[in-house]
Design an enzyme around this catalytic site. Structure first.
Site, PDB file in Angstrom:
ATOM      1  N   TYR A   1       0.831  -1.202   0.000  1.00 43.58           N
ATOM      2  CA  TYR A   1       0.000   0.000   0.000  1.00 43.58           C
ATOM      3  C   TYR A   1       0.866   1.253   0.000  1.00 43.58           C
ATOM      4  CZ  TYR A   1      -3.568   3.373   1.495  1.00 43.58           C
ATOM      5  OH  TYR A   1      -4.412   4.442   1.584  1.00 43.58           O
TER       6      TYR A   1
ATOM      7  N   LYS B   1       0.803   4.011  -3.072  1.00 40.69           N
ATOM      8  CA  LYS B   1       0.353   5.388  -2.890  1.00 40.69           C
ATOM      9  C   LYS B   1       1.487   6.382  -3.119  1.00 40.69           C
ATOM     10  CE  LYS B   1      -4.043   4.940  -2.050  1.00 40.69           C
ATOM     11  NZ  LYS B   1      -5.043   5.465  -3.008  1.00 40.69           N
TER      12      LYS B   1
END
Length: 315
Positions: A202, A206
């Site tokens: 993640y 991002k």
């Protein structure tokens, strides 16, 4: 939706996900909303696109049209509803239909991000659509360290968060109107240096989205007068996030309509107001919701330091 949170979380994030869509498609079924009793069905396989019945429906409305990638998810649905209520033509690309959208592009898993981007772009071009706004509301969250036995979760996070952003970037380069706006969803925690070894996929995804925003803001990237901005949520108040974190304080989560109203304002004006900061190419805007008062009786939403709403009762 083209990338909602994965179904199995290996840990609860301190700054959880932004929500909406899943995967990458092999086939697109487009089901426009019924008009005077007529329902058109268009089936798109590989590079073949049928445009029967849509050109006359959408012609002449391209300057007030929005494509929401992940339009049936928690964030995407809020954006579709807000733009529809404001009189915009809304196109939702997702794995399930959004009946509030004027046109739904239903996606099924299979193709890589480039093939998916070309398919969606082909649909827009065949139907003479040049969206004024393209929003990537797709995403997902799952934990996982670099030494995990099952590293597929890292692939999934990159696919759901970064590849969906690349998909929208490609579509924008081909189909966005000359003065259009591309909106990508990042993460406030990652932008503030909150990367964690327990959610490496993640974090990497991002951070990649944030870098992509900076890259696409360069004059030669999207061309013409197009702009790109980033949304940096802390936690979005969606059903998926509530299900994943049932014991959290939902009053500190930001309602999807706050993001949607900001995007709508930037699409229609872009000027700074008492409730919205000015639209600036390449800028990433942090969204946060704060609870205050002696008895925590009030809730305020902010975009950066601009207060967008004030509620006297907790939701």
């Amino acid at each position: 939706s083209p990338a909602s949170p994965v179904s199995h979380h290996t840990q609860t994030p301190s700054h959880p996900p932004d929500d909406p869509a899943r995967g990458v498609p092999t086939m697109i079924h487009i089901l426009p909303r019924s008009t005077i009793g007529n329902v058109w069905k268009i089936f798109v396989k590989t590079s073949r696109v049928s445009t029967r019945g849509l050109a006359s429906q959408t012609a002449g409305h391209t300057n007030r049209s929005v494509l929401v990638y992940g339009g049936a998810g928690g964030l995407g649905s809020g954006i579709v509803d807000t733009f529809s209520d404001a009189g915009w033509d809304t196109v939702s690309a997702d794995f399930r239909a959004n009946t509030s959208a004027k046109l739904t592009v239903a996606l099924t898993p299979g193709q890589n991000w480039g093939e998916n981007a070309r398919l969606v772009c082909g649909v827009l071009q065949e139907n003479k659509l040049e969206p004024k706004v393209i929003v990537n509301a797709a995403g997902g969250w799952a934990g996982g360290s670099i030494d995990a036995e099952d590293v597929s979760v890292i692939d999934k996070m990159i696919e759901q968060n970064l590849m969906s952003a690349l998909t929208c970037g490609y579509i924008a380069s081909k189909c966005l109107s000359e003065d259009g706006l591309l909106v990508l969803t990042g993460a406030a925690a990652i932008a503030e240096g909150g990367c964690s070894s327990g959610m490496v996929g993640y974090s990497v995804a991002k951070a990649g989205v944030h870098n992509l925003i900076a890259s696409l803001a360069e004059p030669e990237a999207l061309g013409k007068n197009r702009k790109v901005v980033g949304l940096l949520p802390n936690v979005i108040d969606t059903p998926a996030n509530r299900h994943a974190m049932p014991d959290a304080d939902f009053n500190t989560w930001t309602n999807p309509h706050i993001f949607a109203k900001a995007i709508l304002h930037w699409a229609e004006s872009g000027e700074a107001t008492e409730k919205f900061p000015i639209l600036e190419n390449g800028r990433m805007y942090t969204f946060k919701t704060l609870v205050s008062g002696m008895n925590r009786e009030s809730v305020s939403d902010y975009i950066d330091e601009v207060e967008t709403a004030y509620r006297y009762e907790l939701r």
